[in-house]
Design a protein around this motif. Sequence first.
Motif, PDB file in Angstrom:
ATOM      1  N   ASN A 306       1.189  -1.183  -0.209  1.00  0.00           N
ATOM      2  CA  ASN A 306      -0.185   0.346   0.297  1.00  0.00           C
ATOM      3  C   ASN A 306       1.057   1.324  -0.587  1.00  0.00           C
ATOM      4  N   GLY A 307      -0.368   2.227  -0.402  1.00  0.00           N
ATOM      5  CA  GLY A 307       0.908   3.690  -0.868  1.00  0.00           C
ATOM      6  C   GLY A 307       0.416   4.446  -1.608  1.00  0.00           C
ATOM      7  N   VAL A 308       1.142   5.609  -1.435  1.00  0.00           N
ATOM      8  CA  VAL A 308       0.803   6.911  -1.445  1.00  0.00           C
ATOM      9  C   VAL A 308       1.073   7.739  -2.444  1.00  0.00           C
ATOM     10  N   VAL A 309      -0.463   7.824  -3.464  1.00  0.00           N
ATOM     11  CA  VAL A 309      -0.071   8.794  -4.812  1.00  0.00           C
ATOM     12  C   VAL A 309       0.705  10.750  -4.774  1.00  0.00           C
ATOM     13  N   GLU A 310       1.974  10.221  -5.413  1.00  0.00           N
ATOM     14  CA  GLU A 310       2.768  11.418  -3.940  1.00  0.00           C
ATOM     15  C   GLU A 310       2.632  12.990  -5.851  1.00  0.00           C
ATOM     16  N   ALA A 311       2.879  11.872  -7.060  1.00  0.00           N
ATOM     17  CA  ALA A 311       2.776  12.669  -7.946  1.00  0.00           C
ATOM     18  C   ALA A 311       2.900  11.877  -9.351  1.00  0.00           C
ATOM     19  N   VAL A 312       1.800  12.944 -10.101  1.00  0.00           N
ATOM     20  CA  VAL A 312       1.506  12.088 -11.502  1.00  0.00           C
ATOM     21  C   VAL A 312       2.423  12.737 -13.163  1.00  0.00           C
ATOM     22  N   ILE A 313       2.859  11.976 -13.182  1.00  0.00           N
ATOM     23  CA  ILE A 313       3.665  12.420 -14.298  1.00  0.00           C
ATOM     24  C   ILE A 313       3.306  12.500 -15.944  1.00  0.00           C
ATOM     25  N   PHE A 314       3.059  13.063 -16.594  1.00  0.00           N
ATOM     26  CA  PHE A 314       2.489  12.640 -18.336  1.00  0.00           C
ATOM     27  C   PHE A 314       3.998  12.521 -18.680  1.00  0.00           C
ATOM     28  N   VAL A 315       4.102  11.299 -19.679  1.00  0.00           N
ATOM     29  CA  VAL A 315       4.845  11.151 -20.454  1.00  0.00           C
ATOM     30  C   VAL A 315       4.296  11.224 -22.115  1.00  0.00           C
ATOM     31  N   GLY A 316       4.044  11.997 -22.515  1.00  0.00           N
ATOM     32  CA  GLY A 316       3.427  11.478 -23.892  1.00  0.00           C
ATOM     33  C   GLY A 316       1.862   9.732 -23.549  1.00  0.00           C
ATOM     34  N   SER A 317       3.036   9.506 -24.194  1.00  0.00           N
ATOM     35  CA  SER A 317       1.988   8.242 -24.097  1.00  0.00           C
ATOM     36  C   SER A 317       1.258   7.713 -22.811  1.00  0.00           C
ATOM     37  N   PHE A 318       1.799   7.616 -22.019  1.00  0.00           N
ATOM     38  CA  PHE A 318       1.847   6.735 -20.685  1.00  0.00           C
ATOM     39  C   PHE A 318       2.275   7.888 -19.080  1.00  0.00           C
ATOM     40  N   ARG A 319       1.860   7.187 -18.116  1.00  0.00           N
ATOM     41  CA  ARG A 319       1.629   7.767 -16.571  1.00  0.00           C
ATOM     42  C   ARG A 319       2.429   7.770 -16.015  1.00  0.00           C
ATOM     43  N   THR A 320       3.295   8.420 -15.466  1.00  0.00           N
ATOM     44  CA  THR A 320       4.223   7.844 -14.630  1.00  0.00           C
ATOM     45  C   THR A 320       3.904   8.022 -12.950  1.00  0.00           C
ATOM     46  N   TYR A 321       3.711   7.194 -12.241  1.00  0.00           N
ATOM     47  CA  TYR A 321       3.246   7.814 -10.654  1.00  0.00           C
ATOM     48  C   TYR A 321       4.209   7.774  -9.752  1.00  0.00           C
ATOM     49  N   LEU A 322       4.823   8.988  -8.612  1.00  0.00           N
ATOM     50  CA  LEU A 322       5.271   8.200  -8.506  1.00  0.00           C
ATOM     51  C   LEU A 322       4.510   8.002  -6.734  1.00  0.00           C
ATOM     52  N   VAL A 323       5.322   6.783  -5.970  1.00  0.00           N
ATOM     53  CA  VAL A 323       4.081   6.296  -4.997  1.00  0.00           C
ATOM     54  C   VAL A 323       5.214   5.801  -3.736  1.00  0.00           C
ATOM     55  N   ARG A 324       4.801   6.402  -2.596  1.00  0.00           N
ATOM     56  CA  ARG A 324       5.354   6.440  -1.599  1.00  0.00           C
ATOM     57  C   ARG A 324       4.495   4.972  -0.850  1.00  0.00           C
ATOM     58  N   LEU A 325       5.602   4.810  -0.079  1.00  0.00           N
ATOM     59  CA  LEU A 325       5.346   2.996   0.188  1.00  0.00           C
ATOM     60  C   LEU A 325       4.747   3.171   1.764  1.00  0.00           C
ATOM     61  N   THR A 326       3.880   2.796   2.716  1.00  0.00           N
ATOM     62  CA  THR A 326       3.631   3.051   3.264  1.00  0.00           C
ATOM     63  C   THR A 326       5.336   2.827   4.321  1.00  0.00           C
ATOM     64  N   GLY A 327       6.175   2.474   4.075  1.00  0.00           N
ATOM     65  CA  GLY A 327       7.513   2.334   5.030  1.00  0.00           C
ATOM     66  C   GLY A 327       8.461   3.204   4.883  1.00  0.00           C
ATOM     67  N   GLY A 328       8.252   4.348   3.638  1.00  0.00           N
ATOM     68  CA  GLY A 328       9.055   5.091   2.954  1.00  0.00           C
ATOM     69  C   GLY A 328       9.358   5.199   1.449  1.00  0.00           C
ATOM     70  N   GLU A 329       9.900   4.030   0.721  1.00  0.00           N
ATOM     71  CA  GLU A 329      10.404   4.029  -0.338  1.00  0.00           C
ATOM     72  C   GLU A 329       9.318   4.749  -1.474  1.00  0.00           C
TER      73      GLU A 329
END
Length: 367
Positions: A306-329
Amino acid sequence: MDGASVSVRGLGKRYGAVRAVEGVDIEVRPGEFLSLLGPSGSGKTTLLMMIAGFEVPTEGSIRIGDRDVTYVAPNWRNIGMVFQRYALFPHMTVADNVAFPLRMRKVAKAEIARRVADALALVQLQDCGKRLPSELSGGQQQRVAVARALVFEPPVLLMDEPLGALDKKLREQMQIEIKRLQQRLGVTVIYVTHDQEEALTMSDRIAVMRNGSLEQIGSPTELYDSPATPFVADFVGKTNFLEAVCHSCNGTGLEFGLGQSGFIYLKECPPALATPPEPGEKMRLAVRPEAIRMVPPGDSDNRPLNGVVEAVIFVGSFRTYLVRLTGGELLHVQASTDHGMSPPREGDRVGLNIPSQAVQIFRKRRQ
Ligand SMILES: Nc1ncnc2c1ncn2[C@@H]1O[C@H](COP(=O)(O)OP(=O)(O)OP(=O)(O)O)[C@@H](O)[C@H]1O
Ligand SMILES: [Mg+2]
């Protein structure tokens, strides 16, 4: 023109205390496109210069075809060479630049004219022979350099970051052109780059260099899917690293603990590991961003992280999500979402499913 094999054995070069290249073994097949990929200072240019004959090795040997050329002068190796920049003679016309290697070889005048015309046609610059290099675009200048390197029909072509000075769009176009030309001519190419995308696009195989040594050699898919070390996993493509402890390893699979972030289960031990992890052993796991699936949080059947979405990055045809896990990674996730699940937004809680076969495991002590 037929490509020749290039065989490099135990090759090393020292500059005083600096070991620029050390113990490199590479067998390049005739007609193969091999890239030397590595960060700045990893020894790519030094290795190429030894193959070209501009640097003398401190140790080891180089063969081209069945001929030992370790101590043969550059002009007797019959190798074409394209450098990153300052490649052309600025005061000579394009045609004279391309004719240069033939003049050096004392080829007859009429023959030179014919072969220069052929070589310029090969790189689609047949109408530019009378111009000076300064009257051409950067991409056209590099095409002239390629024509000059190929005009004497060498069985081996060496290229050191030939597209480094060009902008991204032109670079991508030239990558395709060079690759096509190489396939048409059957010439063996050794191509230096620090751009992993370029290496993945063009190469039959890639040799990854690190601190003067060969870290791994393999096809683009081999390096991408089965990196031998964390360095290769990190350098070829994007990857997420997770520090983990092996909890159990038995007939039903492996369980890794990620501290507060949860667990990762693998169905079986990856064959690349010589011996299975021992319970309590600290390991490093690597997961590609596109291998991770996003699911609703806390779905206990799937036991996701489980984690929380910290950022959503649009890279043209797809999206990259930065997800922070409960433990910090922080994980990069290049995900398609589960069917029926709307794309998460910043601040949303999500679950992450990591398929067993997508996880690479590295021993901590072997890094
Ligand atoms: N003539 C030299 N004298 C001393 N050290 C050198 C010399 N040439 C290279 N080196 C050193 O050898 C190492 C490898 O250099 P090399 O130029 O082969 O790297 P590279 O992988 O081509 O890097 P880049 O991507 O920046 O071009 C570096 O540490 C560099 O400083
Ligand atoms: Mg270099």
